[in-house]
Design a protein around this motif. Structure first.
Motif, PDB file in Angstrom:
ATOM      1  N   UNK A 112       0.731  -1.258  -0.063  1.00  0.00           N
ATOM      2  CA  UNK A 112      -0.004   0.116  -0.148  1.00  0.00           C
ATOM      3  C   UNK A 112       0.891   1.123   0.136  1.00  0.00           C
ATOM      4  N   UNK A 113       1.888   1.163   0.864  1.00  0.00           N
ATOM      5  CA  UNK A 113       2.878   2.567   1.004  1.00  0.00           C
ATOM      6  C   UNK A 113       3.665   2.716  -0.369  1.00  0.00           C
ATOM      7  N   UNK A 114       4.114   1.640  -0.745  1.00  0.00           N
ATOM      8  CA  UNK A 114       4.706   1.730  -2.055  1.00  0.00           C
ATOM      9  C   UNK A 114       4.136   2.017  -3.456  1.00  0.00           C
ATOM     10  N   UNK A 115       2.668   1.635  -3.236  1.00  0.00           N
ATOM     11  CA  UNK A 115       1.729   2.169  -4.382  1.00  0.00           C
ATOM     12  C   UNK A 115       1.394   3.431  -4.202  1.00  0.00           C
ATOM     13  N   UNK A 116       1.532   4.190  -3.102  1.00  0.00           N
ATOM     14  CA  UNK A 116       1.171   5.519  -3.027  1.00  0.00           C
ATOM     15  C   UNK A 116       2.312   6.158  -3.352  1.00  0.00           C
ATOM     16  N   UNK A 117       3.731   5.815  -3.124  1.00  0.00           N
ATOM     17  CA  UNK A 117       4.643   6.575  -3.255  1.00  0.00           C
ATOM     18  C   UNK A 117       5.064   6.502  -4.895  1.00  0.00           C
ATOM     19  N   UNK A 118       5.062   5.375  -5.263  1.00  0.00           N
ATOM     20  CA  UNK A 118       5.534   4.995  -6.696  1.00  0.00           C
ATOM     21  C   UNK A 118       4.549   5.886  -7.594  1.00  0.00           C
ATOM     22  N   UNK A 119       3.357   5.868  -7.283  1.00  0.00           N
ATOM     23  CA  UNK A 119       2.272   6.473  -7.921  1.00  0.00           C
ATOM     24  C   UNK A 119       2.735   7.947  -8.207  1.00  0.00           C
ATOM     25  N   UNK A 120       2.965   8.504  -6.876  1.00  0.00           N
ATOM     26  CA  UNK A 120       3.253  10.078  -6.943  1.00  0.00           C
ATOM     27  C   UNK A 120       4.719  10.331  -7.608  1.00  0.00           C
TER      28      UNK A 120
END
Length: 603
Positions: free
Chosen positions: A27-35
Motif C-alpha cells: 500500500x505504501x509503495x503504491x502511493x509513493x511510486x504513483x506520486x
C-alpha cells in the motif's frame, strides 16, 4: 444496526489486510511510486498546453499565461513540422530498429559460439565482451569520432586515420545513422549476449538430439527447435534495447544524428512546450513497449528449457582451425571495442592540441605534453581557457564528488525500495494491487532516460528544487528502482513461503524476519539490486543533463568540456570514469562473486 454491521465488516477486512506487513508495504509503495512516477509525467503533459513567456507559443497565441493547443497544432502542422518532429521521429525509429538488429545479431551469434561450440578462449572473450555495456554509452561514440573524423569531411580536428595515414572516411561513415547504429549495437550487444546466452546454456540437449536421430538437417534443427526456444529472450532484448536506443542522447549527439532526444535539447529554449510533446512521444513508445512485453510473456505457449531430464549440452565442433580462427576474429573486435577506448582516451590527454599526432609520425616523444594533467596555475599556460590541469582542477573533482554522492544515495534508496517491491509483490502476486505496483515500478525503465529527465525537470522546477542533489537523487531513484525490483522479485519467488511461516509461528517480528532470514538467504540477488543502480548512475548523462548545471556532476561536466573543444579534459574524465567503473565492477565480483557473464561463458 445493518449499517453498523457492514461498516464493522469493512473495518475488520481492512484491519486483517493491514495486519500483514507485505500488504502495508504494498500500500505504501503504491502511493509513493504513483506520486513519484505519475506526477512528473502529468507535469510534462500539462506543460505541452502551457504558455511559456518568450517562447513560440506565447507569440502564436498572443497570450502571456494560461493554456493553449497551439503547441500541438504548430508542431504537427506548422512549416517546421518536418524538421522538428517527422525527421527526428523517423531517425529515432530507424536508429532503434538498426540497433536491435545489430545487437541481437552480434550478441546472439557470440552467445551461440560461447555456449554451443568448442570455441577457444571463452573465459577471456566472455569477460572482455561485456566491457562496452559497463562503459558509459558515449565511450565508443567518442572513440569513433577520434578515429575517423577529418577536418575535410566533418570539420574540426583530424582523427587518428586522417592525421597519420591521410585517410578521410566519407561523411556517412563519420556521422549520421550508420555510426550511431553501429555504436549503439556494440553497446547493447553484451545485453543480448547475457539474455540469449543464458537460454542457450540451459537448453536441454535431448530436444536437438531427438531431431538428429531422425536425420533432421542442421539448418532445420536450428530454425525449428533452437530458435523457438530462445524466442522469449530475443523478444525481451528487442523490447528493452528498442526503448533504450530511442532515448539515447549522447551517441546521436556526438555523431551528428538528429533524433527526438537531440531535437528536444535544441528546441527546449524557444519551443519549450513543443519540446515537451517530443518527450511525450518518447513516453508513448515506452508504454507501447510495456504493453508488448506483457503481451509476449502472458501467452500460454511454453518455452521451458530447464527440466528434470538431462541438461547436457551438445557442442558444435568448429574444427581444429575454425575454433582458433573465429576466436582470433572476436579477440580483434573486442580489442577495438573494449581495450582501444581506454588507450585512445589516455592518448588524447597527452596531445598538445586535439588531433596533433605528430609524435607518431616523427617518433619524437617531446611532442607529447603533461599540461592537461599537471598545470597548477592558469597565468602563464595558454590554450587551456583558464582551466587548471586535471589533477589540480577543483571543478572536476567537485563534480566527481557530486557523482559519488548521487550514485551512493540512489543505489541505497532504489535498492531498498526495489527489495520491498519484490518482497511485497511476490507475497501478493495474484492480486491486482501487486500487478499495479509491479508495473508502475517497472515503467520508468521502459521510458527513455531523456523523457524521464524532462518530466523531472518540469516537476522539479515547479517544486523549486532544480539544480539540487535532491532532484538528481529523486529522478535516479525512480529510474533505477526497476533494476532492484526485478532482481528482488525473481529471488523472492524462489523462496518457499514455509520459511517465513516457520518464523511467524515463533512470533519473530517482520523486521527481524527480513534481516535475519530472507535477506541473508537471497543476499547475492539483493546486493545486485543495490549495485546495478550505483554502476549505472556513475555513467548516466541523458537522465541528469537537464536537471542540473554542467559542473554539478562529472558526466554533464564532460559534455561541457567537449562542447568547449577541450577534448583532453573530456578524454581524461572519460578515462578516470571508465577505470573507476571497471574497478568497482571487479571489486564487486571479488566481494560478492557476482558477474554479468557468470554462468554463461565466464565460469
Amino acid at each position: 444496526m445493518q449499517r453498523a454491521s457492514k461498516a464493522r465488516i469493512v473495518l475488520n477486512k481492512l484491519l486483517t489486510f493491514l495486519s500483514k506487513p507485505q500488504n502495508v508495504v504494498l500500500l505504501v509503495l503504491g502511493i509513493i511510486l504513483s506520486f513519484t512516477t505519475i506526477a512528473p509525467i502529468a507535469s510534462i503533459f500539462m506543460d505541452t498546453f502551457s504558455i511559456h513567456v518568450g517562447s513560440i507559443d506565447a507569440h502564436l497565441s498572443g497570450k502571456t499565461s494560461g493554456y493553449t493547443l497551439v503547441n500541438w497544432i504548430d508542431l504537427f502542422t506548422g512549416s517546421l513540422s518536418r524538421q522538428n518532429v517527422w525527421v527526428p521521429l523517423g531517425n529515432t525509429l530507424l536508429l532503434a530498429i538498426f540497433t536491435c538488429i545489430g545487437s541481437i545479431a552480434y550478441g546472439g551469434v557470440f552467445a551461440y559460439l560461447v555456449t554451443r561450440t568448442n570455441l577457444k578462449f571463452k573465459k577471456y572473450l566472455s569477460s572482455i565482451f561485456i566491457f562496452p555495456y559497463i562503459m558509459p554509452q558515449w565511450t565508443l561514440a567518442l572513440v569513433w569520432r577520434n578515429l575517423f573524423n577529418s577536418n575535410v569531411v566533418t570539420g574540426g580536428s583530424d582523427g587518428l586515420l586522417a592525421s597519420i595515414f591521410n585517410i578521410t572516411m566519407p561523411a556517412w561513415w563519420c556521422k549520421g545513422i550508420f555510426p550511431s547504429a553501429v555504436v549503439l549495437a556494440l553497446h547493447y550487444a553484451p545485453f543480448a549476449y547475457i539474455m540469449i546466452g543464458g537460454i542457450f546454456r540451459n537448453m536441454d540437449a535431448n530436444l536437438e538430439e531427438a531431431a538428429v536421430i531422425l536425420n533432421t538437417p542442421k539448418w532445420r534443427i536450428f530454425s525449428r527447435i533452437t530458435m523457438p526456444m530462445v524466442k522469449p529472450a530475443i523478444l525481451s532484448t528487442i523490447l528493452l534495447v528498442f526503448g533504450s536506443a530511442m532515448g539515447s542522447y549522447p551517441v546521436p549527439h556526438y555523431l551528428g544524428l538528429t533524433t527526438l532526444s537531440t531535437k528536444y535539447v535544441s528546441m527546449n529554449v524557444n519551443r519549450a512546450g513543443q519540446a515537451s510533446i517530443l518527450a511525450i512521444i518518447m513516453m508513448v513508445f515506452g508504454v507501447i513497449i510495456l504493453l508488448m512485453n506483457q503481451a509476449t510473456t502472458s501467452g500460454r505457449k511454453s518455452y521451458t528449457t530447464v527440466t528434470g531430464k538431462s541438461g547436457q549440452i551438445s557442442k558444435v565442433n568448429l574444427g581444429k582451425v575454425g575454433k582458433y580462427a573465429i576466436a582470433i576474429v572476436f579477440i580483434v573486435i573486442t580489442a577495438f571495442t573494449s581495450i582501444y577506448p581506454i588507450i585512445s582516451f589516455a592518448l588524447e590527454t597527452f596531445l598538445p592540441n586535439p588531433g596533433d599526432y605528430s609524435f607518431l609520425t616523427t617518433g619524437n616523444l617531446n611532442n607529447l605534453t603533461l599540461k592537461w594533467w599537471l598545470t597548477s596555475e592558469n597565468i602563464t599556460e595558454s590554450g587551456m581557457y583558464g582551466q587548471l590541469g586535471i589533477l589540480f582542477n577543483k571543478t572536476i573533482w567537485s563534480a566527481f564528488k557530486g557523482t559519488i554522492i548521487v550514485s551512493v544515495v540512489c543505489s541505497l534508496l532504489a535498492g531498498s525500495i526495489g527489495t520491498l517491491v519484490g518482497y511485497s509483490v511476490s507475497k501478493n502476486r495474484k492480486s491486482k494491487a501487486a500487478g499495479y505496483v509491479n508495473a508502475i515500478a517497472f515503467l520508468p525503465y521502459l521510458i527513455p532516460s531523456l523523457a524521464v529527465g524532462v518530466s523531472f525537470f518540469i516537476f522539479g522546477s515547479e517544486l523549486g528544487i532544480y539544480n539540487t542533489y535532491l532532484l538528481l537523487i529523486l529522478a535516479g531513484t525512480v529510474k533505477y528502482i526497476p533494476f532492484a525490483s526485478r532482481s528482488s522479485l525473481n529471488s523472492m519467488l524462489q523462496l518457499s513461503g514455509e520459511i517465513e511461516e516457520a518464523a511467524i509461528i515463533q512470533n519473530i517480528p517482520w523486521f527481524k524476519r527480513m534481516f535475519r532470514i530472507i535477506i541473508p538467504i537471497q543476499k547475492s540477488s539483493i546486493i545486485s539490486g543495490f549495485l546495478l543502480p550505483f554502476m549505472t548512475c556513475l555513467r548516466e548523462l541523458s537522465l541528469f543533463m537537464l536537471l542540473c548545471s554542467q559542473n554539478k556532476i562529472v558526466t554533464t561536466l564532460l559534455d561541457y568540456f567537449d562542447e568547449m573543444g577541450l577534448y583532453a579534459f573530456s578524454s581524461g574524465i572519460n578515462l578516470i570514469l571508465i577505470i573507476l567503473i571497471i574497478l568497482c565492477n571487479g571489486l564487486i565480483n571479488k566481494v560478492t562473486g557476482a558477474s554479468l557473464d557468470k554462468g554463461i561463458g565466464g565460469s
